[in-house]
Design a protein around this motif. Structure first.
Motif, PDB file in Angstrom:
ATOM      1  N   ASN A 229      44.564   0.490  25.583  1.00 48.70           N
ATOM      2  CA  ASN A 229      44.229   0.258  26.990  1.00 48.70           C
ATOM      3  C   ASN A 229      44.192   1.562  27.801  1.00 48.70           C
ATOM      4  OD1 ASN A 229      43.895  -2.452  26.584  1.00 48.70           O
ATOM      5  ND2 ASN A 229      45.894  -3.043  27.397  1.00 48.70           N
ATOM      6  N   PRO A 230      45.179   2.468  27.649  1.00 43.84           N
ATOM      7  CA  PRO A 230      45.079   3.739  28.387  1.00 43.84           C
ATOM      8  C   PRO A 230      43.842   4.542  28.000  1.00 43.84           C
ATOM      9  CG  PRO A 230      47.335   3.381  27.660  1.00 43.84           C
ATOM     10  CD  PRO A 230      46.493   2.344  26.985  1.00 43.84           C
ATOM     11  N   SER A 231      43.488   4.531  26.717  1.00 40.76           N
ATOM     12  CA  SER A 231      42.296   5.271  26.282  1.00 40.76           C
ATOM     13  C   SER A 231      41.027   4.666  26.869  1.00 40.76           C
ATOM     14  CB  SER A 231      42.208   5.279  24.753  1.00 40.76           C
ATOM     15  OG  SER A 231      43.244   6.062  24.189  1.00 40.76           O
ATOM     16  N   GLN A 232      40.994   3.353  27.006  1.00 40.42           N
ATOM     17  CA  GLN A 232      39.833   2.712  27.621  1.00 40.42           C
ATOM     18  C   GLN A 232      39.691   3.123  29.086  1.00 40.42           C
ATOM     19  OE1 GLN A 232      39.280  -1.560  26.773  1.00 40.42           O
ATOM     20  NE2 GLN A 232      40.720  -1.332  25.076  1.00 40.42           N
ATOM     21  N   LEU A 233      40.823   3.305  29.769  1.00 36.22           N
ATOM     22  CA  LEU A 233      40.780   3.755  31.150  1.00 36.22           C
ATOM     23  C   LEU A 233      40.241   5.195  31.230  1.00 36.22           C
ATOM     24  CD1 LEU A 233      41.327   3.244  34.127  1.00 36.22           C
ATOM     25  CD2 LEU A 233      43.725   3.858  33.741  1.00 36.22           C
ATOM     26  N   ILE A 234      40.591   6.009  30.247  1.00 33.24           N
ATOM     27  CA  ILE A 234      40.068   7.375  30.204  1.00 33.24           C
ATOM     28  C   ILE A 234      38.551   7.369  29.992  1.00 33.24           C
ATOM     29  CG2 ILE A 234      40.033   9.503  28.834  1.00 33.24           C
ATOM     30  CD1 ILE A 234      42.406   9.218  30.727  1.00 33.24           C
ATOM     31  N   VAL A 235      38.084   6.541  29.076  1.00 30.82           N
ATOM     32  CA  VAL A 235      36.639   6.457  28.818  1.00 30.82           C
ATOM     33  C   VAL A 235      35.894   6.053  30.087  1.00 30.82           C
ATOM     34  CG1 VAL A 235      34.853   5.211  27.531  1.00 30.82           C
ATOM     35  CG2 VAL A 235      36.917   6.008  26.353  1.00 30.82           C
ATOM     36  N   ARG A 236      36.503   5.196  30.856  1.00 32.93           N
ATOM     37  CA  ARG A 236      35.904   4.757  32.113  1.00 32.93           C
ATOM     38  C   ARG A 236      35.771   5.910  33.112  1.00 32.93           C
ATOM     39  NH1 ARG A 236      37.575  -0.711  35.440  1.00 32.93           N
ATOM     40  NH2 ARG A 236      38.291   0.445  37.252  1.00 32.93           N
ATOM     41  N   ASN A 237      36.591   6.957  32.934  1.00 30.68           N
ATOM     42  CA  ASN A 237      36.552   8.125  33.825  1.00 30.68           C
ATOM     43  C   ASN A 237      36.281   9.401  33.034  1.00 30.68           C
ATOM     44  OD1 ASN A 237      37.768   7.088  36.644  1.00 30.68           O
ATOM     45  ND2 ASN A 237      38.890   6.086  34.982  1.00 30.68           N
ATOM     46  N   ILE A 238      35.471   9.279  31.992  1.00 31.16           N
ATOM     47  CA  ILE A 238      35.284  10.367  31.044  1.00 31.16           C
ATOM     48  C   ILE A 238      34.686  11.618  31.680  1.00 31.16           C
ATOM     49  CG2 ILE A 238      32.972   9.712  30.280  1.00 31.16           C
ATOM     50  CD1 ILE A 238      35.927  10.864  28.054  1.00 31.16           C
ATOM     51  N   ASP A 239      33.944  11.471  32.770  1.00 27.24           N
ATOM     52  CA  ASP A 239      33.321  12.639  33.413  1.00 27.24           C
ATOM     53  C   ASP A 239      34.356  13.631  33.934  1.00 27.24           C
ATOM     54  OD1 ASP A 239      33.830  10.409  35.242  1.00 27.24           O
ATOM     55  OD2 ASP A 239      33.078  11.760  36.798  1.00 27.24           O
ATOM     56  N   LEU A 240      35.595  13.172  34.152  1.00 29.93           N
ATOM     57  CA  LEU A 240      36.658  14.067  34.609  1.00 29.93           C
ATOM     58  C   LEU A 240      36.982  15.138  33.570  1.00 29.93           C
ATOM     59  CD1 LEU A 240      39.142  11.461  36.142  1.00 29.93           C
ATOM     60  CD2 LEU A 240      37.609  12.986  37.402  1.00 29.93           C
TER      61      LEU A 240
END
Length: 354
Positions: A6-17
């Protein structure tokens, strides 16, 4: 290859950062997040203190073409390199988080940023409070799937990271054996002797009136409580200690060294790196992975342990473990060893021998 946490999915959602020149990924989960990150950051350094995560990262990146990831494992990151941004996965211990964040701050460029992601139930929401004494800004970026993502600015004044300052120390006495224990944040038995290990050591002292000889393995060594006690009470024995955590390995090494005790200590995911057999295997095996309860790690250890024990030449040789009494380990031990003896039992803990 594990699906995204779940945390990794949140990162993918904000991958442009993460589209930066130099990116440090710190203690990522054992999944394939690196495959996605490799498509965005130009130069990636993946650091972890967990041996299983380290091996997984190497496998993931072996399948990612045209991109180089620098892999590092250890109790802390100490390479002469600075980063534009870092991604830190919030650990189960808040003190371990502070240990990690100070380590990262020492590697961060003056205009750098640290992104911290974690499960809400794991304490990540406490970030602003944890960092209130630091000269940094803390902003919540996003939340989804019961997780939160924060951005932390680089501190205004950069300070050197001193790992030795983070070792805690305490003393205990079991069966007329007094020892000092040194532990880094996040390591089991960091601040005091736990009740289960105390019962295990007391039972070993009762069961073995004379010093042991031969090879002894401490599985899941933590801060080195069992290893140090065995080494001090059995000077003719050869003590080996293993743990999946580099923080634990460093803690056990220091615990032994500070008291002039001998022992071999190294990283292993379960018994994966064990290449020899032992007369005794002694353990307070883990059943937590982060904030989650997991029994499969210890169950696999119990199934594998027999193949790393010498053929019995003495009835006392074999496996000794302590476990919470509610854990259903006896059937697994019986299936593997043919028998399981409960040699000590309290309301909370049981000592099993096989």
């Amino acid at each position: 290859m594990s699906p995204l946490s779940n945390p990794s999915q949140l990162i993918v959602r904000n991958i442009d950062l993460l589209e930066v020149e130099q990116l440090l990924i710190f203690n990522a989960f054992t999944d394939n997040l690196l495959t996605t990150v490799c498509q965005h950051a130009k130069c990636i350094t993946a650091f972890t203190s967990n041996f299983a995560s380290y091996q997984n990262a190497q496998k993931v990146c072996a399948t990612t073409s045209n991109h180089t990831v620098n892999h590092h494992i250890g109790p802390w990151y100490n390479e002469a390199q600075t980063f534009d941004a870092a991604l830190l996965f919030f650990p189960k211990s808040k003190k371990e988080f502070l240990f990690n964040i100070e380590n990262i701050f020492a590697q961060l460029k003056s205009d750098g940023v640290v992104y911290v992601v974690g499960d809400n139930k794991g304490g990540v929401k406490s970030l602003p409070k944890l960092l209130k004494e630091y000269t940094v800004s803390v902003d919540k970026i996003d939340s989804a799937r019961h997780c939160s993502l924060f951005a932390i600015s680089a501190p205004k004044e950069k300070q050197a990271f001193e790992p030795e300052d983070w070792f805690s120390k305490y003393s205990f006495n079991v069966a007329n054996t007094e020892l000092d224990i040194y532990a880094l944040p996040g390591v089991f038995s960091q601040t005091e002797l736990d009740e289960g290990t105390k019962l295990l050591l007391e039972t070993l002292a009762t069961e073995h009136k004379t010093p042991l000889s031969g090879k002894i393995l401490d599985f899941g060594c933590g801060a080195g409580v069992i290893s140090a006690w065995l080494a001090k009470n059995n000077p003719k024995a050869q003590v080996t200690a293993v743990d999946v955590s580099a923080l634990a390995v460093a803690s056990t090494q220091k615990t032994l060294m500070e008291q002039g005790l001998d022992g071999e200590v190294f990283l292993s995911d379960g018994l994966s790196e064990i290449t020899q057999n032992y007369h005794y295997i002694v353990s307070n095996p883990p059943f937590h992975d982060g904030v989650k309860t997991r029994y499969d790690m210890t169950e696999q250890f119990l199934r594998d342990a027999k193949s790393h024990l010498n053929s019995r030449t003495n009835k006392s040789h074999g496996l000794y473990i302590v476990a919470n009494s509610f854990l259903k380990y006896p059937p697994i031990i019986e299936k593997t060893f043919g028998q399981c003896l409960c040699i000590t039992k309290t309301k909370k803990f049981s000592i099993y021998q096989a």
